[in-house]
Design a protein around this motif. Structure first.
Motif, mmCIF file in Angstrom:
data_model
loop_
_atom_site.group_PDB
_atom_site.id
_atom_site.type_symbol
_atom_site.label_atom_id
_atom_site.label_comp_id
_atom_site.label_asym_id
_atom_site.label_seq_id
_atom_site.Cartn_x
_atom_site.Cartn_y
_atom_site.Cartn_z
ATOM 1 N N ILE A 93 0.823 -1.212 0.000
ATOM 2 C CA ILE A 93 0.000 0.000 0.000
ATOM 3 C C ILE A 93 0.855 1.259 0.000
ATOM 4 O O ILE A 93 0.329 2.369 0.004
ATOM 5 C CB ILE A 93 -0.979 0.036 1.195
ATOM 6 C CG1 ILE A 93 -0.221 0.073 2.533
ATOM 7 C CG2 ILE A 93 -1.935 -1.130 1.146
ATOM 8 C CD1 ILE A 93 -1.149 0.157 3.743
ATOM 9 N N GLY A 94 2.186 1.076 -0.002
ATOM 10 C CA GLY A 94 3.050 2.228 -0.232
ATOM 11 C C GLY A 94 3.806 2.787 0.944
ATOM 12 O O GLY A 94 4.293 3.916 0.878
ATOM 13 N N ILE A 95 3.922 2.034 2.051
ATOM 14 C CA ILE A 95 4.738 2.560 3.141
ATOM 15 C C ILE A 95 6.210 2.442 2.750
ATOM 16 O O ILE A 95 6.580 1.689 1.849
ATOM 17 C CB ILE A 95 4.492 1.812 4.470
ATOM 18 C CG1 ILE A 95 5.065 0.379 4.415
ATOM 19 C CG2 ILE A 95 3.019 1.815 4.830
ATOM 20 C CD1 ILE A 95 5.110 -0.298 5.758
ATOM 21 N N ASP A 96 7.059 3.203 3.422
ATOM 22 C CA ASP A 96 8.476 3.225 3.077
ATOM 23 C C ASP A 96 9.321 2.321 3.962
ATOM 24 O O ASP A 96 10.393 1.885 3.544
ATOM 25 C CB ASP A 96 8.996 4.665 3.174
ATOM 26 C CG ASP A 96 8.358 5.570 2.141
ATOM 27 O OD1 ASP A 96 8.978 5.796 1.098
ATOM 28 O OD2 ASP A 96 7.228 6.036 2.363
ATOM 29 N N MET A 158 2.569 -0.244 -9.100
ATOM 30 C CA MET A 158 3.669 -0.391 -8.156
ATOM 31 C C MET A 158 3.666 0.752 -7.150
ATOM 32 O O MET A 158 3.225 1.861 -7.459
ATOM 33 C CB MET A 158 5.013 -0.397 -8.887
ATOM 34 C CG MET A 158 5.231 -1.554 -9.832
ATOM 35 S SD MET A 158 6.919 -1.511 -10.534
ATOM 36 C CE MET A 158 6.870 -2.952 -11.599
ATOM 37 N N SER A 159 4.195 0.460 -5.967
ATOM 38 C CA SER A 159 4.363 1.504 -4.957
ATOM 39 C C SER A 159 5.574 2.364 -5.329
ATOM 40 O O SER A 159 6.419 1.941 -6.128
ATOM 41 C CB SER A 159 4.580 0.875 -3.579
ATOM 42 O OG SER A 159 5.848 0.229 -3.531
ATOM 43 N N PRO A 160 5.690 3.572 -4.773
ATOM 44 C CA PRO A 160 6.852 4.423 -5.075
ATOM 45 C C PRO A 160 8.182 3.732 -4.829
ATOM 46 O O PRO A 160 9.123 3.867 -5.620
ATOM 47 C CB PRO A 160 6.652 5.624 -4.140
ATOM 48 C CG PRO A 160 5.174 5.711 -3.955
ATOM 49 C CD PRO A 160 4.714 4.283 -3.926
ATOM 50 N N LEU A 165 13.295 0.870 -6.555
ATOM 51 C CA LEU A 165 14.113 -0.332 -6.562
ATOM 52 C C LEU A 165 14.238 -0.904 -7.967
ATOM 53 O O LEU A 165 15.348 -1.271 -8.403
ATOM 54 C CB LEU A 165 13.501 -1.374 -5.617
ATOM 55 C CG LEU A 165 14.200 -2.737 -5.545
ATOM 56 C CD1 LEU A 165 15.651 -2.584 -5.108
ATOM 57 C CD2 LEU A 165 13.444 -3.656 -4.584
ATOM 58 N N PHE A 166 13.138 -0.977 -8.686
ATOM 59 C CA PHE A 166 13.149 -1.544 -10.035
ATOM 60 C C PHE A 166 14.023 -0.714 -10.974
ATOM 61 O O PHE A 166 14.842 -1.251 -11.736
ATOM 62 C CB PHE A 166 11.716 -1.629 -10.565
ATOM 63 C CG PHE A 166 11.603 -2.330 -11.893
ATOM 64 C CD1 PHE A 166 12.388 -3.440 -12.188
ATOM 65 C CD2 PHE A 166 10.692 -1.899 -12.844
ATOM 66 C CE1 PHE A 166 12.272 -4.096 -13.415
ATOM 67 C CE2 PHE A 166 10.572 -2.543 -14.071
ATOM 68 C CZ PHE A 166 11.367 -3.640 -14.355
ATOM 69 N N ILE A 204 7.755 -8.517 -3.524
ATOM 70 C CA ILE A 204 6.612 -7.765 -4.055
ATOM 71 C C ILE A 204 6.875 -7.349 -5.498
ATOM 72 O O ILE A 204 5.990 -7.420 -6.364
ATOM 73 C CB ILE A 204 6.341 -6.522 -3.183
ATOM 74 C CG1 ILE A 204 5.915 -6.943 -1.773
ATOM 75 C CG2 ILE A 204 5.268 -5.649 -3.816
ATOM 76 C CD1 ILE A 204 5.852 -5.787 -0.794
ATOM 77 N N LEU A 205 8.111 -6.912 -5.782
ATOM 78 C CA LEU A 205 8.466 -6.487 -7.136
ATOM 79 C C LEU A 205 8.358 -7.651 -8.117
ATOM 80 O O LEU A 205 7.844 -7.486 -9.235
ATOM 81 C CB LEU A 205 9.883 -5.909 -7.144
ATOM 82 C CG LEU A 205 10.426 -5.440 -8.493
ATOM 83 C CD1 LEU A 205 9.511 -4.400 -9.117
ATOM 84 C CD2 LEU A 205 11.833 -4.872 -8.319
#
Length: 229
Positions: A93-96, A158-160, A165-166, A204-205
């Motif tokens: 959900i996009g936490i860092d 994708m999340s930020p 990372l990608f 996740i990626l």
């Protein structure tokens, strides 16, 4: 000086984090549940949010989902639970970052500083205009400038941090990247590393990449490599 929103239903936790944050010269705002956090975010701006998961009124996951609808402000999730599901759910959900309780306030502040510095650096456009990379006969298309990835013509969600990372893996394709280097360059963790955070994001990626997940190769005892000839 950073502006930090601390959201936790335990007053003692909020006061502890406030003590260390204010010692470093940061401004702190407190919220005791997710609903109060949403009100604060709606009425003001923050450099980072530190948020507990289990809270009354509105839990941390639900609050983060609402925040992500309108803001990319960095979020560190706190939790007394260490289940992989919670970490994956949070990162999706996009936490860092995800920090387990009990935690070291000093280490937490190191993470805060690293995440904010990295966030501000990533906000600056560094990619050349219209830089698009097409792989696998067009099945995997990456628009670095627009931060968009297409999987067989379908836009990936994708999340930020997944994008960060990608893109880093792609820009260093066919190079073995250690865990420490990935954490340092993508997360900005110059003082410590957290293999679990990295490994969970890789998982996740790979899920987001679908049938192209095998392009990300695990190098046992070292780290990862995006492999494409």
């Amino acid at each position: 000086m950073y502006r930090i929103l601390i959201t936790d239903d335990e007053e003692m936790i909020r006061k502890l984090i406030r003590k260390y944050a204010e010692f470093e010269g940061h401004e702190v705002v407190e919220a005791c549940n997710g609903m109060e956090a949403l009100i604060e975010v709606k009425n003001s701006s923050f450099d980072i949010i530190i948020m507990d998961i289990m809270m009354p009124e509105l839990d941390g996951f639900s609050a983060c989902r609402e925040i992500r609808k309108t803001s990319d402000v960095p979020i560190i999730m706190l939790s007394a639970r260490g289940e992989e599901y919670d970490k994956i759910n949070g990162f999706e959900i996009g936490i860092d970052d995800y920090v387990m309780k009990p935690f070291s306030p000093k280490e937490l502040m190191l993470r805060v500083n690293a995440i904010i510095k990295r966030s501000k650096a990533n906000a600056k456009p560094v990619e050349p205009e219209n830089e698009i990379l097409s792989l696998a006969d067009g099945g995997l298309v990456v628009d670095f400038t627009a931060r968009i990835v297409y999987i067989d013509g379908v836009r990936a969600n994708m999340s930020p941090k997944e994008y960060d990372l990608f893109f880093y893996l792609l820009r260093n394709k066919n190079i073995a990247l250690t865990r420490d280097k990935l954490l340092s360059d993508v997360w900005g963790y110059d003082f410590f590393g957290d293999d679990r955070t990295l490994d969970t994001h890789i998982k996740i990626l790979r899920k987001s990449l679908g049938k192209y997940a095998d392009f990300i190769v695990t190098i046992r005892g070292v780290g990862y490599r995006f492999e494409y000839k």
